[in-house]
Enzyme design. Structure first.
Site, PDB file in Angstrom:
ATOM      1  N   ASN A   1      -2.804  -6.430  -1.133  1.00 21.17           N
ATOM      2  CA  ASN A   1      -3.515  -7.818  -0.635  1.00 21.17           C
ATOM      3  C   ASN A   1      -2.461  -8.847  -1.104  1.00 21.17           C
ATOM      4  OD1 ASN A   1      -4.721  -7.977  -2.975  1.00 21.17           O
ATOM      5  ND2 ASN A   1      -6.677  -7.412  -1.651  1.00 21.17           N
TER       6      ASN A   1
ATOM      7  N   TYR B   1      -0.313  -8.531 -13.306  1.00 28.16           N
ATOM      8  CA  TYR B   1      -0.982  -8.108 -12.051  1.00 28.16           C
ATOM      9  C   TYR B   1      -1.434  -6.528 -12.092  1.00 28.16           C
ATOM     10  CZ  TYR B   1      -2.730  -7.828  -7.081  1.00 28.16           C
ATOM     11  OH  TYR B   1      -3.364  -7.668  -5.821  1.00 28.16           O
TER      12      TYR B   1
ATOM     13  N   LYS C   1      -4.811 -12.720 -10.079  1.00 27.40           N
ATOM     14  CA  LYS C   1      -4.521 -12.890  -8.555  1.00 27.40           C
ATOM     15  C   LYS C   1      -4.014 -14.707  -8.631  1.00 27.40           C
ATOM     16  CE  LYS C   1      -6.511  -9.667  -6.607  1.00 27.40           C
ATOM     17  NZ  LYS C   1      -6.029  -8.763  -5.285  1.00 27.40           N
TER      18      LYS C   1
ATOM     19  N   ALA D   1     -13.089  -2.600   1.296  1.00 27.66           N
ATOM     20  CA  ALA D   1     -11.723  -2.867   1.681  1.00 27.66           C
ATOM     21  C   ALA D   1     -11.653  -1.834   3.190  1.00 27.66           C
ATOM     22  CB  ALA D   1     -11.081  -2.260   0.691  1.00 27.66           C
TER      23      ALA D   1
ATOM     24  N   ALA E   1     -15.282   3.989   3.029  1.00 31.62           N
ATOM     25  CA  ALA E   1     -15.706   3.051   4.062  1.00 31.62           C
ATOM     26  C   ALA E   1     -16.391   1.951   3.327  1.00 31.62           C
ATOM     27  CB  ALA E   1     -16.600   3.862   5.136  1.00 31.62           C
TER      28      ALA E   1
END
Ligand SMILES: NC(=O)c1ccc[n+]([C@@H]2O[C@H](COP(=O)([O-])OP(=O)(O)OC[C@H]3O[C@@H](n4cnc5c(N)ncnc54)[C@H](O)[C@@H]3O)[C@@H](O)[C@H]2O)c1
Ligand SMILES: O=C(O)C[C@H](O)C(=O)O
Ligand SMILES: [Mn+2]
EC number: 4.1.1.101
Length: 542
Positions: free
Chosen positions: A450, A92, A165, A296, A293
Site C-alpha cells: 500500500n 519501512y 508510514k 486486507a 479473508a
C-alpha cells in the site's frame, strides 16, 4: 519566545547542524556552538551516506538513519530523496518489523510521536497537544498495534509503524515532516512476551475491548479533530475486530481512511489492472480467490467488487467472481464465526458437489480454478508448488500476489512463482523483490504494498482539503497509475517501480485532488488541483 542554542540544535525540525550559516549563527545565538566550517547540505549528505554504508547490518543501518531523523529532518529527507529504493526497506517494511520486535531494547527517542493511553483518557487532548508542540498538523497516522503487519499484537512497540508510514509519506509525496503526527494508542497488549518483559514500555495489562475501547477512540477522534481541524486521519494495523468498525464509524464524517483496508484494496486493484493490461484480458472474466479473508483480504475484495460494478455488473453478478478462503476453508453462507466483512463474500454449498471437502486452499483451487489469487493470510509458504501448478493449468496468465508481510510471512517467493508457472505468472509481492532471471527473460516484480498508494492518496486529500474520502475518489486513484507501466516489454512488472514513487505519487495526488474538487468535497476554496498539490509539496532543502 526566543529559543536557546540548545533548543535549536536539539529540535529536528529546526536543526541544520554544521550547515547553519555564519549569519544564522549570529542571529540565532549559535555563535561558537558549532565547529567553524559551514557545510552545504550536499557535503552533509555525502558524509552521512558514507556512514550509512559503513554499517554492517540492516538493523544498524536503520538505527543510524533513525538517529539522523531524530537530529535533523531536512538532512534525513535530503539523503532519503537520493536513495529512496535503498532506504524504503530499511525505514519501512521489512526492517521496521525488526525494530518493532526490539523496540524496548533499542529505545532511544520518542521520535515526536504522541502516546495515548487507555488508562488516562482524560489526558488525550493534552497528549496530542504536547506532542504537536504548536506545529500545524495536517496528517495523523495512528495505530493501536493489534495487527502489526502479519506479526500480531505489539502494544506500544507498534509506534514505529506509524513513524515509518509517515517517513514514506514525506519521501514519496512531499508532506512537510513538521506537519505530521504519529500516534500510538496503547490499549494494553495480549502479547505475553511483552507483558513478561521487564523492559516493556507500554501499559502492562491485557488489551481492552468493547465500550471502554470505543469510548477512548471517540475521545481521541474528537480531540484530534478539535486540535487539527485541517488534518487527515490515517488508521494503521488495527485488529480484525476493530479496523472495519472504526472506519465505518468515521468515514462519512471526517477526512479519514484505513490503509490496510483501502490502501491495500487500491494497490491490489491497480496491480490487477496492470496485469490485465499485459495479458489483454478483462476483469469481468476473472475468478478471484482471497486467501486470508481478514482486514486486507476483504478490503481488496471490496475494491475489486466496486470495479466490477462500474464495469456494468450488478452486485449479485459481481459477487459471483469471488471466493474467500480463511482458516475454515472456503467461506460459505453457513460457515461459523464469519466477520461482517466476510458475510458479503460467501458462497453456497449447493454450488459444489464436494463442498464439505473445501476446507483447505488446495481443495478450493482444484474446485474453483481461480485466475487471480491474493495472499493476505500471514501463513508463510502456503502457495505451494502443487497449488500454483494446479492454478496455472487452467489459466494462461495466472495473477498471483503473495502479500503477507514481513518477509518471513510471505505465501510464496516471486522467483518460485515464475519458475513453477514457466514464466506465465503475473506477480506482485508485499515487500521488495529482486528481478527474476528465467529462460533469458528478466521478470520485474511489482511491489504490491500500500506504500505505492497511500502517500499520493493522502497528499491529494490534504492538498484539496477534502471533507471525506468516498468510493469515487478511491476508484479514480486506482486507475491513476495506468500508463506508467510499460506493459509490452517481456517480463514487465504489473505495478510501477518504487524508483518512480515520487513521480507517480504526484500524479496520484493530483487525480485524488481533482476528484475531490469535482465532487465539491473540499473544505476550502481551491481553483486548481494540480497547483494545490504542487504548492503543498515540501522540498528537503535548508
Ligand atoms: N502488501 C500490503 O500492502 C499489505 C497490506 C495490508 C496487509 N498486508 C499483510 O496481509 C496480512 C494480513 O493482514 P490483515 O491486516 O488483513 O490481518 P488480519 O488479521 O485482519 O487478517 C488475516 C486473516 O488471515 C486469516 N488466516 C490465518 N491463518 C490462516 C490460514 N491458515 N488459512 C487461511 N487464512 C488464515 C485470519 O483468520 C484472518 O482473517 C499481513 O501479513 C499483512 O502484513 C499486506
Ligand atoms: O506496512 C506494510 O508494509 C503494508 C501493510 O500496511 C501491512 O500491514 O502489511
Ligand atoms: Mn498495515
Amino acid at each position: 519566545m526566543t529559543k536557546t542554542a540548545d533548543q535549536i540544535l536539539n529540535n529536528p525540525f529546526l536543526n541544520k547542524g554544521t550547515a547553519f550559516t555564519n549569519e544564522e549563527r549570529h542571529a540565532l545565538g549559535l555563535t561558537g556552538t558549532l565547529p567553524s566550517k559551514v557545510q552545504t547540505i550536499e557535503e552533509q549528505t555525502t558524509q552521512a551516506y558514507a556512514q550509512f554504508q559503513s554499517k554492517a547490518t540492516r538493523l544498524e543501518k536503520r538505527i543510524f538513519l533513525m538517529n539522523l531523523f531524530n537530529e535533523n529532518r531536512t538532512l534525513f529527507y535530503h539523503l532519503m530523496d537520493q536513495h529512496v529504493v535503498e532506504f524504503m526497506p530499511i525505514v519501512y517494511d521489512p526492517v521496521v518489523a525488526d525494530s518493532i520486535e526490539q523496540y524496548n531494547q533499542l529505545f532511544l527517542d520518542p521520535q515526536n510521536a504522541a502516546f495515548v493511553s487507555i488508562d488516562a483518557p482524560e489526558d488525550i487532548e493534552a497528549t496530542l497537544k504536547n506532542a504537536a508542540d504548536g506545529r500545524d498538523i495536517r496528517l495523523v497516522v495512528v495505530t493501536d498495534a493489534e495487527g502489526i503487519l502479519g506479526m500480531g499484537d505489539w502494544g506500544v512497540n507498534g509506534v514505529d509503524i506509524a513513524i515509518g508510514k509517515l517517513m514514506v509519506y514525506t519521501a514519496a509525496a512531499g508532506i512537510d515532516p513538521s506537519q505530521v503526527l504519529p500516534v500510538s494508542i496503547d490499549a494494553g497488549t495480549n502479547n505475553q512476551q511483552l507483558l513478561d518483559d521487564p523492559l516493556y514500555l507500554g501499559n502492562r495489562h491485557k488489551r481492552v475491548y468493547g465500550d471502554k475501547y470505543y469510548d477512548m477512540i471517540d475521545k481521541f477522534v474528537e480531540a484530534e479533530q478539535k486540535l487539527f481541524p485541517e488534518s487527515l486521519l490515517h488508521w494503521e494495523d488495527f485488529g480484525r475486530s476493530n479496523a472495519q468498525v472504526i472506519l465505518d464509524k468515521y468515514k462519512d464524517k471526517i477526512a479519514t481512511f484505513n490503509d490496510d483496508i483501502q490502501g491495500t484494496g487500491m494497490v491490489v486493484l491497480a496491480g490487477i489492472l496492470g496485469a490485465l493490461n499485459i495479458s489483454k484480458e478483462s476483469i469481468k472474466d476473472q475468478k478471484i480467490l482471497s486467501f486470508g479473508a481478514g482486514t486486507a483480504g476483504m478490503g481488496i475484495a471490496n475494491q475489486i467488487m466496486d470495479e466490477l460494478m462500474q464495469a456494468g455488473l450488478s452486485e449479485e453478478e459481481a459477487k459471483q467472481h469471488f471466493y474467500a478462503v480463511d482458516k475454515q476453508g472456503l467461506l460459505f453462507d453457513d460457515t461459523e464465526d464469519l466477520t461482517p466483512a466476510q458475510k458479503a463474500f460467501t458462497r453456497k454449498r449447493s454450488e459444489f458437489s464436494n463442498a464439505d471437502e473445501l476446507t483447505n486452499l488446495e481443495a478450493v483451487v482444484k474446485a474453483v480454478h481461480p485466475t487471480v489469487m491474493i495472499g493476505t493470510s500471514t501463513q508463510p509458504g502456503t502457495f505451494t508448488e502443487s497449488i500454483i501448478k494446479e492454478m496455472a493449468a487452467h489459466t494462461d496468465r495466472p495473477i498471483i500476489f503473495p502479500l503477507s508481510n514481513p518477509t518471513k510471512l510471505a505465501e510464496a517467493k516471486a522467483e518460485d512463482l515464475i519458475k513453477w508457472t514457466d514464466g506465465r505468472a503475473l506477480v506482485a509481492t508485499g515487500i521488495p523483490a529482486d528481478d527474476v532471471e528465467y529462460k533469458g527473460v528478466t521478470y520485474q516484480i511489482g511491489q504490491g504494498n500500500n506504500a505505492l498508494m497511500y502517500p499520493g492518496l493522502g497528499f491529494g486529500l490534504i492538498a484539496s482539503t477534502a471533507k471525506v474520502l468516498n468510493n469515487e475518489t478511491l476508484s479514480a486513484a486506482c486507475h491513476a497509475l495506468g500508463g506508467i507501466v510499460d506493459t509490452d516489454k517481456p517480463g514487465a512488472a504489473v505495478l510501477p517501480p518504487v524508483s518512480k514513487i515520487t513521480e507517480f505519487s504526484q500524479t496520484l495526488a493530483t487525480v485524488v485532488a481533482q476528484s475531490v474538487l469535482d465532487q465539491k468535497l473540499n473544505k476550502e476554496p481551491i481553483a486548481d488541483a494540480k497547483q494545490a498539490v504542487a504548492d503543498m509539496k515540501w522540498v528537503p532543502e535548508y
